[in-house]
Design a protein around this motif. Structure first.
Motif, PDB file in Angstrom:
ATOM      1  N   ASP A  18       0.665  -1.105   0.015  1.00 39.62           N
ATOM      2  CA  ASP A  18       0.007  -0.162   0.091  1.00 39.62           C
ATOM      3  C   ASP A  18       0.961   1.041   0.246  1.00 39.62           C
ATOM      4  OD1 ASP A  18      -2.637  -0.740  -0.603  1.00 39.62           O
ATOM      5  OD2 ASP A  18      -3.281  -0.674   1.662  1.00 39.62           O
ATOM      6  N   THR A  19       1.915   1.086  -0.196  1.00 37.68           N
ATOM      7  CA  THR A  19       3.064   2.479  -0.349  1.00 37.68           C
ATOM      8  C   THR A  19       3.624   2.357  -1.438  1.00 37.68           C
ATOM      9  OG1 THR A  19       3.485   2.343   2.089  1.00 37.68           O
ATOM     10  CG2 THR A  19       5.067   3.467   0.869  1.00 37.68           C
ATOM     11  N   VAL A  36       1.663   0.949  -7.099  1.00 38.54           N
ATOM     12  CA  VAL A  36       0.832   1.804  -6.773  1.00 38.54           C
ATOM     13  C   VAL A  36       1.285   2.904  -7.796  1.00 38.54           C
ATOM     14  CG1 VAL A  36       0.513   4.019  -5.033  1.00 38.54           C
ATOM     15  CG2 VAL A  36       0.808   1.662  -4.438  1.00 38.54           C
ATOM     16  N   ASP A 129       2.546   3.697   5.042  1.00 39.27           N
ATOM     17  CA  ASP A 129       0.839   4.016   4.786  1.00 39.27           C
ATOM     18  C   ASP A 129       0.160   4.007   6.054  1.00 39.27           C
ATOM     19  OD1 ASP A 129       1.235   1.500   4.376  1.00 39.27           O
ATOM     20  OD2 ASP A 129      -0.967   1.151   4.148  1.00 39.27           O
ATOM     21  N   THR A 149      -3.952   5.771   3.368  1.00 36.55           N
ATOM     22  CA  THR A 149      -4.794   5.190   2.186  1.00 36.55           C
ATOM     23  C   THR A 149      -6.053   5.127   3.010  1.00 36.55           C
ATOM     24  OG1 THR A 149      -4.450   3.215   3.248  1.00 36.55           O
ATOM     25  CG2 THR A 149      -2.866   3.923   1.611  1.00 36.55           C
ATOM     26  N   THR A 152      -5.984   3.689   6.319  1.00 33.45           N
ATOM     27  CA  THR A 152      -5.199   4.513   7.415  1.00 33.45           C
ATOM     28  C   THR A 152      -6.106   4.990   8.485  1.00 33.45           C
ATOM     29  OG1 THR A 152      -3.575   4.929   5.903  1.00 33.45           O
ATOM     30  CG2 THR A 152      -3.312   6.123   8.090  1.00 33.45           C
ATOM     31  N   THR A 166       0.273  12.173  -1.242  1.00 31.69           N
ATOM     32  CA  THR A 166       0.641  10.991  -2.222  1.00 31.69           C
ATOM     33  C   THR A 166       2.029  10.611  -2.016  1.00 31.69           C
ATOM     34  OG1 THR A 166       1.653  12.431  -3.948  1.00 31.69           O
ATOM     35  CG2 THR A 166      -0.779  11.957  -3.929  1.00 31.69           C
TER      36      THR A 166
END
Length: 188
Positions: A18-19, A36, A129, A149, A152, A166
């Motif tokens: 997720d990063t 991503v 994240d 995200t 989070t 971002t």
């Protein structure tokens, strides 16, 4: 929010899921790795700025018996191909109940990465994240940047010293803070 102006920044560590890549829970299949959006470009910019690069990632799938270390390593190799290359990879194979020193939010992987990169932990920034990523950075003496995200939690955002919208923005913050130290390093 910004990074501490009194630090010499030499390296950047990224969380994986997720990063850098879309999170697939307990992923052990390199074919399921999807970067991503913008991750490859952000990593290229950090490398071009002269930063040392690494990944610090909790992979409890190994401890849970859902993946072998070889499968996780193959998945990480695919991330390296699509987004990297990275100078160092640090993987925690433990589950939360294992009480290890390496699993984020503990500082073990950040300290290991610092040693392997040959820089003090204070010279590193960790981008992730979730709160565990920035807490691991803080516990090691590094700085953290949270890129939230939808998963989070609000309290993780509130507790983070530095938040970016971002991955590209997070890398911009690090490069801007690192440029004077990188120029100085090149002179020595």
């Amino acid at each position: 929010m910004s990074l501490a102006p009194d630090r010499v920044i030499r390296g950047l560590l990224f969380d994986r899921d997720d990063t850098l890549v879309v999170d697939v829970p307990y992923n052990a299949d390199p074919h399921l790795v999807v970067p991503v959006p913008g991750a490859r470009r952000a990593v290229e910019r950090a490398r071009a700025a002269g930063l040392l690069l690494g990944v610090v990632t909790n992979q409890s799938a190994i401890a849970k018996g859902l993946a072998t270390r070889a499968e996780v390593d193959a998945t990480n190799d695919r991330v390296d191909e699509l987004v990297g290359p990275f100078d160092v990879w640090c993987v925690c194979p433990h589950d939360a109940a294992d009480d290890c020193a390496c699993r984020k939010p503990r500082p073990g992987m950040v300290l290991d990465a610092a040693e392997r990169l040959g820089v003090p932990p204070e010279a590193l920034v960790v981008i992730g994240d979730i709160g565990a990523d920035v807490l691991a950075a803080r516990a090691a003496g590094a700085q953290g940047v949270l890129v939230p995200t939808p998963r989070t939690r609000a309290e993780e955002v509130d507790a983070a010293d530095t938040v970016a919208r971002t991955l590209a923005e997070a890398v911009d913050l690090v490069i801007a803070a690192a440029e004077p130290s990188l120029v100085e390093r090149d002179r020595t």
